[in-house]
Design a protein around this motif. Structure first.
Motif, mmCIF file in Angstrom:
data_model
loop_
_atom_site.group_PDB
_atom_site.id
_atom_site.type_symbol
_atom_site.label_atom_id
_atom_site.label_comp_id
_atom_site.label_asym_id
_atom_site.label_seq_id
_atom_site.Cartn_x
_atom_site.Cartn_y
_atom_site.Cartn_z
ATOM 1 N N THR A 13 0.840 -1.192 0.000
ATOM 2 C CA THR A 13 0.000 0.000 0.000
ATOM 3 C C THR A 13 0.877 1.245 0.000
ATOM 4 O O THR A 13 2.036 1.217 0.417
ATOM 5 C CB THR A 13 -0.937 -0.002 1.218
ATOM 6 N N LYS A 14 0.309 2.350 -0.487
ATOM 7 C CA LYS A 14 1.077 3.592 -0.555
ATOM 8 C C LYS A 14 1.224 4.220 0.826
ATOM 9 O O LYS A 14 0.363 4.005 1.693
ATOM 10 C CB LYS A 14 0.408 4.571 -1.539
ATOM 11 N N GLU A 40 0.384 0.010 -4.479
ATOM 12 C CA GLU A 40 -1.060 0.055 -4.750
ATOM 13 C C GLU A 40 -1.523 1.505 -4.688
ATOM 14 O O GLU A 40 -1.613 2.104 -3.615
ATOM 15 C CB GLU A 40 -1.808 -0.811 -3.720
ATOM 16 N N HIS A 42 -4.682 3.104 -6.138
ATOM 17 C CA HIS A 42 -5.913 2.800 -6.860
ATOM 18 C C HIS A 42 -6.555 4.005 -7.528
ATOM 19 O O HIS A 42 -7.426 3.842 -8.392
ATOM 20 C CB HIS A 42 -6.934 2.122 -5.936
ATOM 21 N N TYR A 93 -0.303 9.103 4.355
ATOM 22 C CA TYR A 93 -1.470 8.244 4.197
ATOM 23 C C TYR A 93 -2.425 8.745 3.103
ATOM 24 O O TYR A 93 -2.906 7.950 2.289
ATOM 25 C CB TYR A 93 -2.205 8.157 5.540
#
Length: 244
Positions: A13-14, A40, A42, A93
Motif C-alpha cells: 500500500t502507498k 497500490e 488505486h 497516508y
C-alpha cells in the motif's frame, strides 16, 4: 522485504517507503530475486482521475496550478491509533494519492523543484497522539519545455467531522489552456478549455479521451452492453449457449 527475500511478488500500500535509501533497497532486492514489487495506488484506476489525467496531458497545455484535498473523519484517529504518528502521518497516508496523481499526470511535462510543508494540530494531541491533524504540502513545479513555473497545494486531514461521505476527495487543476474540477466523493467532473464550451463530463458512461493516443474506454458502461452482446453471440456460435 522478507517476502521479497522469499521470492514472492509483492504489492505494498502507498506510500511504499519513506526514504530514498529504503526505495533503493527494495529495487536491489527485487532485481536479485527477479520478483515484481509494486505500490497500490488505486486512484489511477478511478475513471474520473484517469480521464482528468488524459485531458490534462492532451488539452490543458503547461501546468499552472493544482489544489487537492482529501480527508477522513476524526474517529479514524482511534482506528489508526496503533500507527498514526509513528510509522506514518496523514500526509503519507492521504496526500500520497494526489501527489502520485501529479507525478502520473505531469510525467515528461513538469518536475517538482521545491517543497514546503505546514500543519495544524490539536485534536490528535488531545487524544494523546503525537501527530498532526492536517498537513499541507506546497510544491513548485517547473515546466520542462520553457522553464515556467506552476504551483500545487496538497492538503490532507483526519480530523474532519462526519459528513455525507467517509472521505472527501477533490482537486482543481489548471493549465495554460483550461481547467478541470473533480469531486470524486460525489462523482462529479467539469472541464473548461479555451475556445470550447464549459462541460460536465461522465467518464463512467464513456471515456472519450484517448490514453497515449489510443482508445481507453473499454471499462465504461457505455461499452459494456455491446461487449456483453458480442460475448453472448460468440457463445451461441460456439455452441456453449443457446439463444434461449
Amino acid at each position: 522485504l522478507a517476502c521479497i527475500n522469499q521470492g514472492m511478488h509483492v504489492m505494498v500500500t502507498k506510500p511504499i517507503v519513506q526514504t530514498l535509501e529504503h526505495h533503493n533497497s527494495l529495487i536491489k532486492a527485487a532485481k536479485e530475486k527477479n520478483v515484481l514489487v509494486t505500490m497500490e495506488v488505486h486512484k489511477r484506476w478511478d475513471p474520473f482521475y484517469a480521464d482528468a489525467r488524459d485531458r490534462a496531458r492532451s488539452q490543458l497545455g503547461n501546468f499552472q496550478y493544482m489544489y487537492a484535498y482529501m480527508s477522513q473523519p476524526k474517529h479514524q484517529l482511534d482506528t489508526f491509533k496503533a500507527w498514526a504518528g509513528k510509522s506514518s502521518d496523514i500526509s503519507y497516508y492521504l496526500n500520497s494519492h494526489h501527489i502520485d496523481f501529479s507525478e502520473w499526470t505531469l510525467e515528461g511535462i513538469a518536475r517538482p523543484v521545491r517543497v514546503t510543508g505546514t500543519s495544524s494540530s490539536g485534536v490528535a494531541h488531545s487524544k494523546g497522539m503525537k501527530t498532526e491533524d492536517s498537513i499541507t504540502l506546497t510544491v513548485q513545479w517547473e515546466n520542462l519545455n520553457d522553464k515556467t513555473l506552476g504551483c500545487a497545494v496538497y492538503t490532507s486531514s483526519w480530523v474532519a467531522p462526519k459528513s455525507d461521505v467517509h472521505s472527501q476527495q477533490r482537486f482543481f487543476l489548471m493549465g495554460t489552456n483550461g481547467e478541470i474540477n473533480v469531486d470524486q466523493a460525489h462523482r462529479g467532473m467539469t472541464v473548461a478549455c479555451d475556445g470550447k464550451p464549459f462541460g460536465s463530463v461522465n467518464p463512467l458512461f464513456m471515456k472519450y479521451t484517448p490514453t497515449n493516443g489510443k482508445f481507453s474506454g473499454q471499462a465504461s458502461y457505455g461499452v459494456k452492453s455491446f461487449e456483453c452482446f458480442v460475448d453472448a453471440c460468440r457463445q451461441i456460435n460456439a455452441g456453449a449457449k443457446t439463444a434461449d
